[in-house]
Design a protein around this motif. Sequence first.
Motif, PDB file in Angstrom:
ATOM      1  N   ARG A  99       3.041   8.150  -8.091  1.00  0.00           N
ATOM      2  CA  ARG A  99       3.794   6.809  -7.816  1.00  0.00           C
ATOM      3  C   ARG A  99       3.774   6.292  -6.207  1.00  0.00           C
ATOM      4  N   GLY A 100       4.057   7.111  -5.483  1.00  0.00           N
ATOM      5  CA  GLY A 100       4.054   6.884  -4.087  1.00  0.00           C
ATOM      6  C   GLY A 100       2.850   6.532  -3.443  1.00  0.00           C
ATOM      7  N   ALA A 101       1.765   6.796  -4.181  1.00  0.00           N
ATOM      8  CA  ALA A 101       0.402   6.619  -3.454  1.00  0.00           C
ATOM      9  C   ALA A 101       0.004   5.186  -4.109  1.00  0.00           C
ATOM     10  N   LEU A 102       0.623   4.771  -5.003  1.00  0.00           N
ATOM     11  CA  LEU A 102       0.046   3.279  -5.665  1.00  0.00           C
ATOM     12  C   LEU A 102       0.535   2.382  -4.372  1.00  0.00           C
ATOM     13  N   PRO A 103      -0.506   1.392  -4.590  1.00  0.00           N
ATOM     14  CA  PRO A 103      -0.266  -0.032  -3.664  1.00  0.00           C
ATOM     15  C   PRO A 103       1.146  -0.508  -4.193  1.00  0.00           C
ATOM     16  N   GLN A 104       1.767  -1.067  -3.287  1.00  0.00           N
ATOM     17  CA  GLN A 104       3.173  -1.618  -3.435  1.00  0.00           C
ATOM     18  C   GLN A 104       2.969  -3.203  -3.834  1.00  0.00           C
ATOM     19  N   GLY A 105       1.815  -3.813  -4.244  1.00  0.00           N
ATOM     20  CA  GLY A 105       1.727  -5.291  -4.307  1.00  0.00           C
ATOM     21  C   GLY A 105       1.621  -5.914  -3.054  1.00  0.00           C
ATOM     22  N   GLY A 106       1.742  -7.163  -3.305  1.00  0.00           N
ATOM     23  CA  GLY A 106       1.785  -8.171  -1.907  1.00  0.00           C
ATOM     24  C   GLY A 106       0.112  -8.465  -1.933  1.00  0.00           C
ATOM     25  N   GLU A 107      -0.102  -8.815  -0.554  1.00  0.00           N
ATOM     26  CA  GLU A 107      -1.579  -9.402  -0.486  1.00  0.00           C
ATOM     27  C   GLU A 107      -2.496  -8.070  -0.130  1.00  0.00           C
ATOM     28  N   SER A 108      -3.506  -8.279  -0.771  1.00  0.00           N
ATOM     29  CA  SER A 108      -4.418  -7.130  -0.616  1.00  0.00           C
ATOM     30  C   SER A 108      -5.115  -7.564   1.021  1.00  0.00           C
ATOM     31  N   LEU A 109      -5.739  -6.536   1.633  1.00  0.00           N
ATOM     32  CA  LEU A 109      -6.527  -6.595   2.741  1.00  0.00           C
ATOM     33  C   LEU A 109      -7.812  -7.174   2.476  1.00  0.00           C
ATOM     34  N   HIS A 110      -8.566  -7.839   3.094  1.00  0.00           N
ATOM     35  CA  HIS A 110      -9.957  -8.228   3.095  1.00  0.00           C
ATOM     36  C   HIS A 110     -10.904  -7.405   3.586  1.00  0.00           C
ATOM     37  N   TYR A 111     -10.429  -6.520   4.611  1.00  0.00           N
ATOM     38  CA  TYR A 111     -11.174  -5.371   5.194  1.00  0.00           C
ATOM     39  C   TYR A 111     -10.503  -4.128   5.106  1.00  0.00           C
ATOM     40  N   CYS A 112     -11.170  -3.045   5.052  1.00  0.00           N
ATOM     41  CA  CYS A 112     -10.538  -1.686   4.814  1.00  0.00           C
ATOM     42  C   CYS A 112      -9.899  -1.203   5.891  1.00  0.00           C
ATOM     43  N   ASP A 113      -8.675  -0.786   5.758  1.00  0.00           N
ATOM     44  CA  ASP A 113      -7.693  -0.313   6.979  1.00  0.00           C
ATOM     45  C   ASP A 113      -8.491   0.903   7.636  1.00  0.00           C
TER      46      ASP A 113
ATOM     47  N   CYS B 253     -12.202   1.997   7.628  1.00  0.00           N
ATOM     48  CA  CYS B 253     -13.185   1.826   8.154  1.00  0.00           C
ATOM     49  C   CYS B 253     -13.683   0.236   8.561  1.00  0.00           C
ATOM     50  N   GLY B 254     -12.910  -0.782   8.168  1.00  0.00           N
ATOM     51  CA  GLY B 254     -13.100  -2.195   8.559  1.00  0.00           C
ATOM     52  C   GLY B 254     -14.200  -2.766   7.672  1.00  0.00           C
ATOM     53  N   GLU B 255     -14.727  -2.088   6.789  1.00  0.00           N
ATOM     54  CA  GLU B 255     -15.584  -2.964   5.811  1.00  0.00           C
ATOM     55  C   GLU B 255     -15.011  -3.750   4.952  1.00  0.00           C
ATOM     56  N   PRO B 256     -15.790  -4.794   4.160  1.00  0.00           N
ATOM     57  CA  PRO B 256     -15.054  -5.589   3.475  1.00  0.00           C
ATOM     58  C   PRO B 256     -14.870  -5.077   1.972  1.00  0.00           C
ATOM     59  N   ILE B 257     -13.757  -5.378   1.491  1.00  0.00           N
ATOM     60  CA  ILE B 257     -13.146  -4.968   0.214  1.00  0.00           C
ATOM     61  C   ILE B 257     -13.796  -6.069  -0.830  1.00  0.00           C
ATOM     62  N   PRO B 258     -14.376  -5.632  -1.647  1.00  0.00           N
ATOM     63  CA  PRO B 258     -14.661  -6.539  -2.774  1.00  0.00           C
ATOM     64  C   PRO B 258     -13.569  -7.423  -3.303  1.00  0.00           C
ATOM     65  N   LYS B 259     -13.992  -8.530  -3.801  1.00  0.00           N
ATOM     66  CA  LYS B 259     -12.914  -9.785  -4.152  1.00  0.00           C
ATOM     67  C   LYS B 259     -12.492  -9.012  -5.615  1.00  0.00           C
ATOM     68  N   ALA B 260     -13.259  -8.417  -6.253  1.00  0.00           N
ATOM     69  CA  ALA B 260     -12.888  -7.803  -7.756  1.00  0.00           C
ATOM     70  C   ALA B 260     -12.107  -6.758  -7.510  1.00  0.00           C
ATOM     71  N   ARG B 261     -12.113  -5.688  -6.382  1.00  0.00           N
ATOM     72  CA  ARG B 261     -11.155  -4.865  -6.322  1.00  0.00           C
ATOM     73  C   ARG B 261      -9.774  -5.482  -5.626  1.00  0.00           C
ATOM     74  N   ARG B 262      -9.752  -6.468  -4.812  1.00  0.00           N
ATOM     75  CA  ARG B 262      -8.624  -7.039  -4.300  1.00  0.00           C
ATOM     76  C   ARG B 262      -7.702  -7.635  -5.539  1.00  0.00           C
ATOM     77  N   ALA B 263      -8.499  -8.242  -6.616  1.00  0.00           N
ATOM     78  CA  ALA B 263      -7.862  -8.807  -7.729  1.00  0.00           C
ATOM     79  C   ALA B 263      -7.321  -7.887  -8.667  1.00  0.00           C
ATOM     80  N   ALA B 264      -7.974  -6.812  -8.902  1.00  0.00           N
ATOM     81  CA  ALA B 264      -7.519  -5.667  -9.667  1.00  0.00           C
ATOM     82  C   ALA B 264      -6.519  -4.768  -9.247  1.00  0.00           C
ATOM     83  N   ILE B 265      -6.218  -4.702  -8.041  1.00  0.00           N
ATOM     84  CA  ILE B 265      -5.353  -3.726  -7.529  1.00  0.00           C
ATOM     85  C   ILE B 265      -4.510  -4.585  -6.317  1.00  0.00           C
ATOM     86  N   PRO B 266      -3.362  -5.240  -6.701  1.00  0.00           N
ATOM     87  CA  PRO B 266      -2.723  -6.224  -5.530  1.00  0.00           C
ATOM     88  C   PRO B 266      -2.132  -5.104  -4.562  1.00  0.00           C
ATOM     89  N   GLY B 267      -2.256  -5.472  -3.345  1.00  0.00           N
ATOM     90  CA  GLY B 267      -1.973  -4.661  -2.219  1.00  0.00           C
ATOM     91  C   GLY B 267      -2.891  -3.475  -1.710  1.00  0.00           C
TER      92      GLY B 267
END
Length: 89
Positions: free
Chosen positions: A27-41, A43-57
Amino acid sequence: MASGWAGDSAVQEQIESTVQDAVDRARGALPQGGESLHYCDECGEPIPKARRAAIPGVRLCIVCQQKEDERQKIFSGYNRRGSKDSQLR
């Protein structure tokens, strides 16, 4: 059946404690909601839109998340309370 100094329910309590630790860690490892990042914390690569929509935060791309999951597996079997046998050694 418990033996020695342990009560009859000691084994079950140990199992429940180990399971609860794993649940808390997951449970502690789950994202806590909020706005997803557009770029990986990491490596800096883009995070796909579908992943951002599926996993908030979400904060990591799929590749970095897989690496993090592998790193977390190292700790998955660790029981900080220890067993009676390990305490007697």
